[in-house]
Scaffold this active site. Structure first.
Site, mmCIF file in Angstrom:
data_model
loop_
_atom_site.group_PDB
_atom_site.id
_atom_site.type_symbol
_atom_site.label_atom_id
_atom_site.label_comp_id
_atom_site.label_asym_id
_atom_site.label_seq_id
_atom_site.Cartn_x
_atom_site.Cartn_y
_atom_site.Cartn_z
ATOM 1 N N HIS A 191 0.823 -1.214 0.000
ATOM 2 C CA HIS A 191 0.000 0.000 0.000
ATOM 3 C C HIS A 191 0.855 1.260 0.000
ATOM 4 O O HIS A 191 0.359 2.340 -0.311
ATOM 5 C CB HIS A 191 -0.972 -0.006 1.186
ATOM 6 N N SER A 235 4.997 2.126 8.127
ATOM 7 C CA SER A 235 4.681 1.048 7.201
ATOM 8 C C SER A 235 5.887 0.659 6.368
ATOM 9 O O SER A 235 6.543 1.513 5.780
ATOM 10 C CB SER A 235 3.546 1.477 6.265
ATOM 11 N N ASP A 257 0.457 -7.616 1.273
ATOM 12 C CA ASP A 257 0.842 -6.223 1.530
ATOM 13 C C ASP A 257 2.358 -6.044 1.551
ATOM 14 O O ASP A 257 2.898 -5.347 2.418
ATOM 15 C CB ASP A 257 0.226 -5.732 2.840
#
Length: 573
Positions: free
Chosen positions: A155, A264, A186
């Protein structure tokens, strides 16, 4: 009388307090980030008591401590020291060594492999599929691995236009190339062609899956500063988690270290300095604090080996069945199970999983690849732990076979089942540009989760039409190319008077023929020589247009709305 609410698009409201962005958005543009790129939600509750605090005063609320990329300044009390001529001078005492320095020293060499990821995104406009949204910038984290590659979150680079990487302590941003994007897990893999980027840095070494209460250190570039940041915690849970970006369930770690916007893609290290996971989502809820989630090494290695084996990402396979727990004794007895037998009952078999067709509804799965399945669908994991048997399936690769033992009519049968990827009727993601087809102002498109999110916001599971939600949650595709086609909207013109209120309604048939997908609908309309175009819609609605007038009016409607083509490029092939 109460207010009447019409079906259609829901205006996008302010972000919920429970939302958290998974990476840090840059302030270089005024464009708002897309709701599709959100941090994950997960269910769970972990109580983390605050550490003991010595000294006087009111104790502060305990939170994971964020440590910047500078040495701690433990200032000692100054001491008076004599001059040689008999005078006195005030000199600082020697600095004491911080207690955590020995632990940090083992992690520091690996921290040099952590990079900051800068990405420019240009997302499709799913509600107006002939357009794209305004670009926006984001920053997140990543880290170097062997083979001149960098891992980050999928993402973090979704709908990327340009990706740049910056090393720790460097002022140079290096242009990166995206090698593979694993939407389900992911994870994304990048590389940099400039040799200078790789000089003087050792790649991260992966460690084993940690145990409960093992210490973990999350490293990255979260919001709140420009330098590298470290948060520490322990592994509090290991189980099958919901990967929100991928809309799938895979093995995951729950930790109590803070994972904030920008973390992230950053690595999670154990106390030996080995990477045991990738930070990717966190739980923001009024009843929970410091609950973060990490992609563990088994999932990471599956992604890497999949890419190395196939030259691209092929995904995580599925068995192709839906199953039911067998915890009720009467249910087990009715299915012909003996007291010592355990397993789960097959409810449905995916029509798009042809290799799974030997399996039938009401078969009882007793074991998968020789591992016994319990009545609650779990299998032994580690000492004192159990985990959902989907974990065994996720360890396989697309095209692999697995030995499945089932009970049917009180007889035990075995089959070698070839595993394949999941084909959803309403896909969780859309690769490339969203498809569309326009005739007489009617905009037809195929429904995807990003489309629903664009139309109804993050709460689309509550606000979208019930029949679309039912198909999203329960319907199965009958063939690999089946799509759910809807009338997205009607661009108002004289030709479509009276049809203006049709919004997001499924198209069932055209001139009496079932609509299989958007391309088949476009072909039938373009090749139609009948006097009328008749569309049978959901809710027993019907649209009838004169064929010649409809095709003649289409060009004027496209010109009015500045649309260059009546269909997307994928429908022209």
């Amino acid at each position: 009388m109460g207010e009447t609410r019409k079906r259609g698009r829901k205006p996008r409201g302010p972000a919920s307090k429970t939302d958290t962005m998974d990476f840090q958005y840059s302030s270089t543009t005024n464009a708002a980030p897309n709701d599709a790129v959100q941090d994950a939600y997960a269910n769970g509750d972990v109580n983390n008591p605050p550490p003991a605090r010595r000294g006087r005063g009111r104790p502060k609320k305990s939170e994971a401590v964020q440590q910047e990329d500078t040495e701690p300044h433990a200032v000692a009390s100054p001491e008076w020291r004599p001059y040689q001529n008999g005078g006195m001078t005030l000199e600082p005492a020697s600095q004491p060594v911080a207690k955590w320095e020995s632990v940090a020293a083992r992690v520091v060499p690996a921290m040099d492999a952590v990079v900051k990821v800068f990405c420019v995104h240009t997302e499709p406009n799913y509600s107006l599929p002939w357009q794209r949204k305004r670009q926006f910038s984001s920053s997140s984290s990543g880290f170097m691995i062997g083979g001149r590659r960098v891992l980050t979150n999928a993402h973090s680079v979704e709908h990327y236009t340009q990706v740049k990487l910056k090393k720790r302590g460097s002022d140079t941003k290096y242009l990166a190339t995206v090698l593979a994007i694993g939407t389900e897990c992911d994870i994304a893999m990048l590389t940099v062609s400039d040799d200078e980027f790789w000089e003087g840095v050792s790649p991260v070494v992966f460690g084993d899956l940690p145990a409960l209460q093992d210490a973990v250190t999350v490293v990255g570039y979260p919001i709140g500063g420009d330098t590298i940041s470290v948060t520490s915690g322990v592994v509090s849970r290991i189980e099958i988690l919901s990967y929100v970006h991928g809309s799938t369930e895979l093995l995951g770690l729950q930790i109590d270290a803070a994972i904030n916007s920008g973390n992230s893609g950053g690595p999670a290290f154990n106390d030996k300095g080995n990477c045991v996971g990738i930070a990717f989502q966190s739980l923001k809820h009024e009843d929970a604090e410091n609950i973060g989630y990490v992609i563990p090494t088994p999932v990471i290695m599956h992604f890497i080996q999949d890419y190395e084996k196939n030259g691209t990402y092929t995904g995580f396979p599925i068995l192709g069945v839906e199953w039911q727990k067998m915890e009720n004794p009467d249910l087990r007895s009715a299915m012909g199970m003996k007291p010592e037998q355990k397993g789960v009952r097959i409810r449905r078999v995916e029509p798009t999983a042809p290799e799974s067709h030997p399996l039938k509804p009401s078969d009882v799965v007793l074991s998968f690849d020789g591992v016994k399945v319990a009545n609650d669908g779990t299998v032994p994991f580690r000492h004192g732990e159990r985990i959902g048997f989907s974990y065994l399936v996720s360890q396989k690769y697309t095209g692999d076979t697995a030995l499945v033992e089932v009970l049917r009519d009180s007889k035990i049968l075995e089959w070698d089942i070839k595993l394949a990827t999941h084909k959803r009727l309403i896909p969780a993601h859309n690769s490339g540009k969203p498809p569309y087809y326009i005739i007489a102002g009617f905009v037809f498109t195929a429904v995807t989760v990003p489309y629903l999110r664009s139309e109804y916001g993050k709460d689309y599971e509550f606000d979208a039409p019930v029949k679309l939600l039912d198909k999203h949650l329960h319907a199965m595709a009958e063939s690999a190319d089946e799509q759910l086609v809807v009338v997205s909207q009607v661009l108002v013109a004289d030709i479509n008077i009276g049809y203006e209120d049709i919004v997001n309604t499924q198209v069932l048939a055209f001139n009496g023929k079932p609509v299989k997908n958007l391309k088949s609908l476009a072909n039938m309309v373009d090749n139609c020589n009948d006097e009328y175009l008749r569309f049978d819609l959901e809710y027993q609605q019907m649209v009838v247009l004169n064929t010649k007038a409809a095709k003649a009016a289409t060009l004027d409607i496209l010109t009015t709305h500045c649309i260059s083509s009546p269909m997307s490029d994928d429908l022209k092939a």
